[in-house]
Design an enzyme around this catalytic site. Structure first.
Site, mmCIF file in Angstrom:
data_model
loop_
_atom_site.group_PDB
_atom_site.id
_atom_site.type_symbol
_atom_site.label_atom_id
_atom_site.label_comp_id
_atom_site.label_asym_id
_atom_site.label_seq_id
_atom_site.Cartn_x
_atom_site.Cartn_y
_atom_site.Cartn_z
ATOM 1 N N SER A 56 -0.397 52.742 26.335
ATOM 2 C CA SER A 56 0.419 54.079 26.168
ATOM 3 C C SER A 56 0.868 54.754 24.588
ATOM 4 C CB SER A 56 1.709 54.051 26.849
ATOM 5 O OG SER A 56 2.074 52.865 25.721
ATOM 6 N N LYS A 57 1.730 55.186 24.772
ATOM 7 C CA LYS A 57 2.161 55.283 23.385
ATOM 8 C C LYS A 57 2.392 54.277 22.160
ATOM 9 C CE LYS A 57 3.995 60.094 23.449
ATOM 10 N NZ LYS A 57 4.614 60.950 24.838
ATOM 11 N N ARG A 58 2.966 53.088 22.595
ATOM 12 C CA ARG A 58 3.373 51.817 22.172
ATOM 13 C C ARG A 58 1.999 51.712 21.250
ATOM 14 N NH1 ARG A 58 3.438 47.388 24.819
ATOM 15 N NH2 ARG A 58 2.561 48.026 26.112
#
Ligand code: GLU
Length: 465
Positions: free
Chosen positions: A241-243
């Site tokens: 994910s963006k993390r």
């Protein structure tokens, strides 16, 4: 007769083209290309609240940038509403679906009771064969009559055989009370109408497949083969994910990755062909098979992607790279018209760059004014070096051919006459002509900067005091 292969990529336009989606698209595309079949793009935009035009644009742009060309489409589900309605009516007419008038309160109550009995909450089929008069003023939903007995078995081309008992599946809503068709139903009608032979998609959809298979069977439609591709994880083992950094294809383009690097990386992420790590899409479409797709999730490794990017930058055509680097230089306020040919500059630098901005950073040296910081100049232009530099300047002035072979020969002569070692001359020379101590080989830099620039820059620091 053998049916020719037809695959599809069916993104929901609720965000950007994620690397996971891009990989599924790539596998579907390669599977079709290998079989000389057809690859279809279908935009699943029935979720009106979450679907956006920006996302549609980003997906199409991402696909084009990657070169994943589709043969049919893009089809939009929102433009196929009349067709879905037709199939819903057909289902109702054939008694394969029914109207359900259960209210939300009723269903909540049912769920509560099931939970209390530690049962899996599911619709109990109360309107399935009901002869009760429908309540007035209630707009019904349409539910599919899922078979009551037996089970669904399909042979997933990646995961192997999967069986689900029909007792696990309740009667799915296929049209909401406002008449709008639901997601799983639209997918079924589309896969049928579009003649899809192989559904290759993320394994977050594997639970939808038994329901879809039952509906296809009720339609008398041929069943496609299914291949559910395991997901992509970040380094910490969590779903990517963006993390974890960049996850959208557009972002990789913005950060200076070449499409062939991302494609090669995604192709290999979750599929293998012996020990092959670096291959073209032509090779990939020849080699690709679902048998060698990994059954377990893949871990995204940004370092490996960077390594592949470096590899492909090295291989890339100079003019193409120049076209990509030029806007980066412009962003830095540098004008490539004032300086050497950018294609020649990138030819010199591309072996050591791993992204386009990185290449631009190195290329900037040829388009700035090359003025060193005063402290740097003082540090390098010492009393010992100055006479050697003057000697070099006069020998360069006398040079007939301005090329790196001749320049290198002159430097050697000066080193000999001044009794200096290469770094003792090359470092100050870099500072004087480029304003910095790090450059590619100095003879190549001088050649590219050109006679006038080099002599001008030497003169500005060596003028008699
Ligand atoms: N629209 C779905 C998604 O974006 C894909 C559905 C499918 O491939 O069947 O996740």
């Amino acid at each position: 007769m053998t049916t020719s292969v037809r695959t599809r990529f069916a993104p929901s336009p609720t965000g950007f083209l994620h690397v996971g989606g891009a990989r599924t698209a790539l596998y579907s595309w390669a599977f079709a290309r290998q079989a000389k079949g057809v690859f279809i793009l279908r935009v699943e935009d029935t979720d009106l609240e979450r679907s956006t035009q920006d996302s549609v644009d980003a997906i199409l742009e991402g696909m084009k940038w990657l070169g994943l060309e589709w043969d049919e489409g893009p089809f939009f589900q929102t433009q196929r509403m009349a067709r879905y309605k037709e199939v819903i009516d057909q289902f109702l007419a054939e008694g394969k679906a029914y109207l359900c008038y259960a209210s939300k309160e009723e269903l909540d109550e049912l769920r509560k009771q099931q939970m209390a009995r530690a049962e899996k909450p599911r619709y109990d089929g109360r309107w399935r064969d009901s002869k009760t008069t429908p309540p007035a003023g209630v707009r019904p939903v349409v539910r599919f009559k899922n078979p009551l007995s037996g089970g669904v078995t399909f042979d997933d081309l990646i995961k192997g055989p999967i069986t689900v008992s029909n007792a696990e599946l309740d009667d799915l809503i296929i049209a909401r009370s406002d008449g709008s068709p639901t997601y799983n139903f639209c997918v079924v009608v589309d896969d049928w109408d579009m003649g899809i032979t192989h559904v290759i998609r993320g394994d977050d959809h594997v639970n939808n497949t038994p329901r879809q298979v039952n509906m296809l069977a009720a339609l008398g439609a041929p069943l496609p083969a299914y291949a559910h591709v395991p997901m992509i994880l970040g380094a910490d083992g969590e779903r990517l994910s963006k993390r974890h950094g960049a996850v959208s294809v557009t972002q990789y383009r913005g950060e200076g990755y070449l499409p062939e690097a991302l494609l090669n990386y995604l192709a290999r992420l979750g599929w293998s062909h012996g020990n092959e790590e670096v291959f073209s899409m032509k090779q990939f479409t020849e080699w690709f098979d679902l048998e060698h797709a990994s059954r377990s999730p893949a871990q995204f490794d940004p370092e490996k992607l960077l390594w592949l990017n470096q590899h492909y930058i090295k291989l890339a055509d100079d003019d193409r790279l120049a076209g990509l680097v030029e806007p980066e230089l412009r962003k830095r306020g540098l004008d490539t018209a004032r300086g050497p040919s950018l294609a020649r500059v990138v030819a010199l630098l591309k072996d050591r760059a791993n992204t386009i901005p990185n290449l631009a950073e190195a290329a900037a040296l040829f388009y700035g004014d090359g003025v060193p910081e005063p402290a740097l100049l003082r540090q390098h232009l010492t009393g010992q070096v100055r006479p050697a530099m003057l000697l070099l300047k006069s020998k360069l002035e006398a040079l007939e051919a301005w090329d790196k072979v001749a320049i290198s020969a002159v430097i050697k002569v000066v080193l000999g006459e001044a009794g200096l070692k290469m770094p003792q001359l090359a470092m100050p020379l870099r500072v004087l002509v480029a304003g910095r101590t790090q450059t590619p080989s100095i003879d190549a830099v001088l050649e590219l900067l050109g006679r006038e620039t080099v002599l001008g820059r030497l003169a500005r620091h060596l003028s008699p005091e």
